[in-house]
Design a protein around this motif. Sequence first.
Motif, PDB file in Angstrom:
ATOM      1  N   ARG A   1      -8.880  21.700  -7.456  1.00 58.96           N
ATOM      2  CA  ARG A   1      -9.369  20.473  -6.798  1.00 58.96           C
ATOM      3  C   ARG A   1      -8.214  19.644  -6.248  1.00 58.96           C
ATOM      4  N   GLY A   2      -7.108  19.620  -6.984  1.00 55.19           N
ATOM      5  CA  GLY A   2      -5.930  18.891  -6.511  1.00 55.19           C
ATOM      6  C   GLY A   2      -5.392  19.481  -5.214  1.00 55.19           C
TER       7      GLY A   2
ATOM      8  N   PHE B   1       1.864   2.172  -3.580  1.00 56.92           N
ATOM      9  CA  PHE B   1       0.818   2.696  -4.457  1.00 56.92           C
ATOM     10  C   PHE B   1       0.263   4.028  -3.953  1.00 56.92           C
ATOM     11  N   ASP B   2       0.310   4.240  -2.626  1.00 54.14           N
ATOM     12  CA  ASP B   2      -0.034   5.572  -2.110  1.00 54.14           C
ATOM     13  C   ASP B   2       0.954   6.617  -2.632  1.00 54.14           C
TER      14      ASP B   2
ATOM     15  N   HIS C   1     -10.741  25.115 -17.226  1.00 52.26           N
ATOM     16  CA  HIS C   1     -10.726  23.651 -17.118  1.00 52.26           C
ATOM     17  C   HIS C   1      -9.421  23.186 -16.454  1.00 52.26           C
TER      18      HIS C   1
ATOM     19  N   GLY D   1      -0.110  15.686 -12.248  1.00 49.92           N
ATOM     20  CA  GLY D   1      -1.299  16.184 -12.940  1.00 49.92           C
ATOM     21  C   GLY D   1      -1.546  17.657 -12.657  1.00 49.92           C
ATOM     22  N   ILE D   2      -1.303  18.073 -11.404  1.00 51.67           N
ATOM     23  CA  ILE D   2      -1.450  19.500 -11.080  1.00 51.67           C
ATOM     24  C   ILE D   2      -0.392  20.302 -11.854  1.00 51.67           C
TER      25      ILE D   2
ATOM     26  N   ASP E   1       1.066  19.488 -14.710  1.00 55.13           N
ATOM     27  CA  ASP E   1       0.674  19.514 -16.124  1.00 55.13           C
ATOM     28  C   ASP E   1      -0.378  20.589 -16.380  1.00 55.13           C
TER      29      ASP E   1
ATOM     30  N   LYS F   1       0.821  -1.218   0.000  1.00 61.17           N
ATOM     31  CA  LYS F   1       0.000   0.000   0.000  1.00 61.17           C
ATOM     32  C   LYS F   1       0.852   1.265   0.000  1.00 61.17           C
TER      33      LYS F   1
ATOM     34  N   LYS G   1      -8.523  21.642 -12.314  1.00 64.33           N
ATOM     35  CA  LYS G   1      -7.694  20.503 -11.888  1.00 64.33           C
ATOM     36  C   LYS G   1      -6.732  20.936 -10.773  1.00 64.33           C
TER      37      LYS G   1
ATOM     38  N   LEU H   1       2.911   6.418  -5.298  1.00 61.34           N
ATOM     39  CA  LEU H   1       2.828   6.574  -6.760  1.00 61.34           C
ATOM     40  C   LEU H   1       1.577   7.349  -7.170  1.00 61.34           C
ATOM     41  N   THR H   2       0.451   7.118  -6.474  1.00 63.95           N
ATOM     42  CA  THR H   2      -0.762   7.879  -6.805  1.00 63.95           C
ATOM     43  C   THR H   2      -0.599   9.341  -6.400  1.00 63.95           C
TER      44      THR H   2
ATOM     45  N   VAL I   1       0.151   3.795 -12.888  1.00 66.12           N
ATOM     46  CA  VAL I   1       0.078   3.285 -11.514  1.00 66.12           C
ATOM     47  C   VAL I   1      -0.882   2.100 -11.466  1.00 66.12           C
TER      48      VAL I   1
ATOM     49  N   ALA J   1      -7.676  18.723  -2.307  1.00 72.26           N
ATOM     50  CA  ALA J   1      -7.504  17.339  -1.841  1.00 72.26           C
ATOM     51  C   ALA J   1      -6.257  17.222  -0.967  1.00 72.26           C
TER      52      ALA J   1
ATOM     53  N   LYS K   1      -9.479  13.039 -14.189  1.00 73.28           N
ATOM     54  CA  LYS K   1      -8.971  12.286 -15.339  1.00 73.28           C
ATOM     55  C   LYS K   1      -9.272  10.801 -15.216  1.00 73.28           C
TER      56      LYS K   1
ATOM     57  N   ALA L   1       1.305  10.922  -9.022  1.00 73.46           N
ATOM     58  CA  ALA L   1       0.458  11.157 -10.201  1.00 73.46           C
ATOM     59  C   ALA L   1      -0.418  12.396  -9.998  1.00 73.46           C
ATOM     60  N   LEU L   2      -0.908  12.586  -8.766  1.00 74.67           N
ATOM     61  CA  LEU L   2      -1.701  13.789  -8.471  1.00 74.67           C
ATOM     62  C   LEU L   2      -0.836  15.038  -8.653  1.00 74.67           C
TER      63      LEU L   2
ATOM     64  N   PRO M   1      -9.091  13.961  -8.056  1.00 68.14           N
ATOM     65  CA  PRO M   1      -9.318  15.406  -8.105  1.00 68.14           C
ATOM     66  C   PRO M   1      -8.953  16.013  -9.461  1.00 68.14           C
ATOM     67  N   LEU M   2      -8.071  15.346 -10.222  1.00 66.51           N
ATOM     68  CA  LEU M   2      -7.700  15.858 -11.537  1.00 66.51           C
ATOM     69  C   LEU M   2      -8.855  15.687 -12.531  1.00 66.51           C
TER      70      LEU M   2
ATOM     71  N   LEU N   1      -6.730   4.431  -7.198  1.00 68.37           N
ATOM     72  CA  LEU N   1      -5.405   4.544  -7.814  1.00 68.37           C
ATOM     73  C   LEU N   1      -5.524   5.235  -9.169  1.00 68.37           C
ATOM     74  N   TYR N   2      -4.579   6.075  -9.498  1.00 65.28           N
ATOM     75  CA  TYR N   2      -4.455   6.668 -10.822  1.00 65.28           C
ATOM     76  C   TYR N   2      -3.011   7.095 -10.947  1.00 65.28           C
TER      77      TYR N   2
END
Lengths: 200, 200
Positions: free
Chosen positions: A135-136, A90-91, A128, A101-102, A104, A87, A132, A93-94, B67, A139, B50, A97-98, B47-48, B62-63
């Motif tokens: 909201r990111g 993956f926590d 748009h 994404g912010i 990007d 866990k 992102k 890595l996610t 991932v 979170a 996506k 990814a968040l 939150p993204l 997960l995203y």
Amino acid sequence: MILRSSPASPFGRKVKMAAIVLGLMDKIEIVVTNTLDPDDAIRKQNPLGKIPALTLDDGTTLYDSRVIVEYLDILAGGGKVIPASGKDRFDALTLQALADGIMDAAILQIYEIRFREEDRREPKWVEHQMGKVERGLDALEAHLPHLSPVPTIGSIGVACTLGYLDFRFGETWRNGRPKLAAWLIDFAARYPAYAETMPR
Amino acid sequence: MILRSSPASPFGRKVKMAAIVLGLMDKIEIVVTNTLDPDDAIRKQNPLGKIPALTLDDGTTLYDSRVIVEYLDILAGGGKVIPASGKDRFDALTLQALADGIMDAAILQIYEIRFREEDRREPKWVEHQMGKVERGLDALEAHLPHLSPVPTIGSIGVACTLGYLDFRFGETWRNGRPKLAAWLIDFAARYPAYAETMPR
């Protein structure tokens, strides 16, 4: 190893911070790269023309930032900035990814200005992307990344993201997010790599 | 597990193809998601906003696609579509990053049309993104991904990318790239997951 990057790139900064934390910075030569110059060598090494890209001693080039960070982590013994399994992995890595994404979505807002005259920019698109980012950040304010003795790539990514927002958009992301603002101060105090990689 | 995606999403297709190859599709419920609908649940789970995003039975989401694919690979025993270690792993991950980057640049061209009136589109931006696609495809034509009994996430990603170009831009990517065109035919013949996930 040669790392192609630029001082302002938040994804490049993520790699540099990870390399410092992993004690690998003395094995890496940094070459400043202009991704908008068609003649820059980056387009040969990474056909996407994107930084960061890491060229190994055997001539192989690794990209993007996530792949490079994983490579450096393994080189440093594994399970350091990316937990080895379960866990926690993956926590982290996610969370990365968040953060990616912010970044990007923030970079697309900068490109909107760089590539288009003022009367040809599209508010709907900018909103748009801003959605992102907002909201990111909300979170993250609600679930602050845990800070461990060695930072994970998740929290390194979040710190790079907040640093990029400071650099390009100023301090307004802190409004209504006091916990996240305090988190970044704590991060910067714990890990000297944050100050060492600050864009000027 | 619940996978939020849409039939046309190339990143969603990458996850679906990996899940089929890994024999995990019967454990996954697919929920069709509209990322442009502010009320869609995706913005709560990622939150993204996506896709794809994978919600596990414990409620964790997960995203992004990379991932999720790594999670599914571990769930299937590890080292299947992502080689477990060494040069093979980083070759596959960098190839995935190349495929993802081509998809991102192709999607930005679609968004240029969706978000902007014709007289407000920016040729310079579209050409910049098209350059990434063209150079990426040329690099693939020069170095075709190796096809192994179990496809790696690198070759799955490349197949999704080419399928997305077919779906959105037609067959022109094949011009001057006969080896890559033949490669996709070979890929589709070897792995039924390609046809099973074809966007309509």
